[in-house]
Motif scaffolding. Structure first.
Motif, mmCIF file in Angstrom:
data_model
loop_
_atom_site.group_PDB
_atom_site.id
_atom_site.type_symbol
_atom_site.label_atom_id
_atom_site.label_comp_id
_atom_site.label_asym_id
_atom_site.label_seq_id
_atom_site.Cartn_x
_atom_site.Cartn_y
_atom_site.Cartn_z
ATOM 1 N N ARG A 122 59.441 27.085 -3.749
ATOM 2 C CA ARG A 122 60.378 27.237 -4.613
ATOM 3 C C ARG A 122 61.768 27.024 -4.249
ATOM 4 N NH1 ARG A 122 57.175 32.330 -5.083
ATOM 5 N NH2 ARG A 122 58.663 33.167 -3.606
ATOM 6 N N LYS A 123 62.110 27.313 -3.049
ATOM 7 C CA LYS A 123 63.367 26.839 -2.437
ATOM 8 C C LYS A 123 63.483 25.201 -2.660
ATOM 9 C CE LYS A 123 64.149 30.644 0.487
ATOM 10 N NZ LYS A 123 64.207 31.286 1.923
ATOM 11 N N ILE B 27 62.073 23.214 -4.663
ATOM 12 C CA ILE B 27 62.152 22.908 -6.197
ATOM 13 C C ILE B 27 63.777 23.303 -6.584
ATOM 14 C CG2 ILE B 27 61.430 23.386 -8.354
ATOM 15 C CD1 ILE B 27 58.713 23.997 -7.514
ATOM 16 N N GLY B 28 64.146 24.280 -6.214
ATOM 17 C CA GLY B 28 65.490 24.579 -6.508
ATOM 18 C C GLY B 28 66.515 23.512 -6.130
ATOM 19 N N TRP B 29 66.512 23.209 -4.613
ATOM 20 C CA TRP B 29 67.302 22.261 -4.002
ATOM 21 C C TRP B 29 67.004 20.632 -5.030
ATOM 22 C CZ3 TRP B 29 71.400 23.365 -1.433
ATOM 23 C CH2 TRP B 29 71.530 24.639 -0.620
ATOM 24 N N SER B 30 65.610 20.450 -4.898
ATOM 25 C CA SER B 30 65.458 19.213 -5.585
ATOM 26 C C SER B 30 66.007 19.227 -6.940
ATOM 27 C CB SER B 30 64.048 19.253 -5.760
ATOM 28 O OG SER B 30 63.543 18.941 -4.334
ATOM 29 N N LEU B 31 66.285 19.997 -7.805
ATOM 30 C CA LEU B 31 66.765 19.987 -9.206
ATOM 31 C C LEU B 31 68.121 19.905 -9.087
ATOM 32 C CD1 LEU B 31 64.528 22.532 -10.993
ATOM 33 C CD2 LEU B 31 64.248 19.953 -11.115
ATOM 34 N N ALA B 32 68.973 20.758 -7.924
ATOM 35 C CA ALA B 32 70.108 20.219 -7.973
ATOM 36 C C ALA B 32 70.700 18.827 -7.455
ATOM 37 C CB ALA B 32 70.700 21.395 -6.725
ATOM 38 N N SER C 150 64.606 17.841 -1.447
ATOM 39 C CA SER C 150 65.227 19.137 -1.181
ATOM 40 C C SER C 150 66.221 18.831 -0.240
ATOM 41 C CB SER C 150 63.994 19.898 -0.568
ATOM 42 O OG SER C 150 64.604 21.012 0.147
#
Length: 246
Positions: A52-53, A55-60, A144
């Protein structure tokens, strides 16, 4: 009113590119994560919070990659800023594969030296530690990055298309190789055959076996596509022993 046109068009292009990069990430990393679940069931068991982390960093990171790409795409379409061309006869045909290799070599050189810089203790704590928080890395970890690290990667292709001629199709090949290798090098298992990885050619190419060693030992194996910089600078420590029996 006329002055409002270009800024709006640039914004639209940047937003569109951000969406494209983000969707490309979700589709390709999702595909290789699915392949992992089929080939190595349970390989990512217990890593849901980490993923989940990632994916979050990657979308940023997708926004940081998408904004300069969108600006350059707008400049190419509206003002011809770039060296991208669409007629294959604009340059000799041999330049089609040569340009792909040139882009990969230049990108690899930039990545090697910025990656080594990222491992300086202060920079590592501020930025690169985000990427190394993936222990072990997964198919979702390829993008990420902390925003500082994402920025160092986001400028490469936009800068190259301003300087080095490339056919739009060849550029597509470069982006495909960049995406696939970025993901497969982080999957936590080797998808390429041992006959390639342990061959003479494999000594010069980076696959998951080589990059996994970087995530294990940190101060080695800094390259992206090729191993020549690691060989020249004495930072190549070979392949991950964890993969040797697979």
């Amino acid at each position: 009113m006329a002055t409002d046109g270009p800024p709006l068009a640039v914004l639209v292009s940047a937003c569109a590119m951000t969406a494209i990069v983000g969707l490309r990430y979700l589709a390709t990393s999702g595909l290789f994560a699915w392949i992992t679940s089929r080939v190595r069931p349970g390989h990512y068991t217990g890593l849901h919070g980490q993923i989940r982390k990632e994916i979050g960093w990657s979308l940023a990171s997708a926004a940081i990659y998408g904004i300069p790409a969108g600006v350059v795409a707008w400049g190419w379409q509206e003002h011809g800023w770039t060296r991208i061309y669409t007629d294959v006869h604009t340059y000799p045909l041999w330049w089609l594969p040569a340009s792909v290799l040139a882009y990969l070599l230049l990108h690899d050189a930039w990545f090697y030296w910025t990656h080594r810089w990222m491992h300086e203790p202060r920079v590592f704590r501020i930025a690169h530690a985000v990427h190394h928080a993936s222990r072990p890395p997964t198919a979702w970890a390829a993008m990420s990055f902390h925003p500082i690290e994402a920025l160092t990667g986001a400028v490469v292709i936009p800068a190259l298309v301003l300087l080095v001629p490339i056919h739009v199709g060849a550029l597509g090949i470069v982006l495909t190789i960049m995406t696939v290798m970025g993901i497969t090098n982080h999957m936590g298992w080797e998808m390429f055959p041992r006959t390639l990885v342990h061959s003479r050619l494999g000594r010069w190419l980076i696959t998951a076996s080589h990059h996994q060693r970087h995530h294990e030992s940190y101060r080695c194996n800094y390259g992206l596509y090729f191993r020549h910089w690691d060989h020249l600078c004495g930072t190549d420590t070979g392949l991950s022993e964890a993969f040797s029996s697979r």
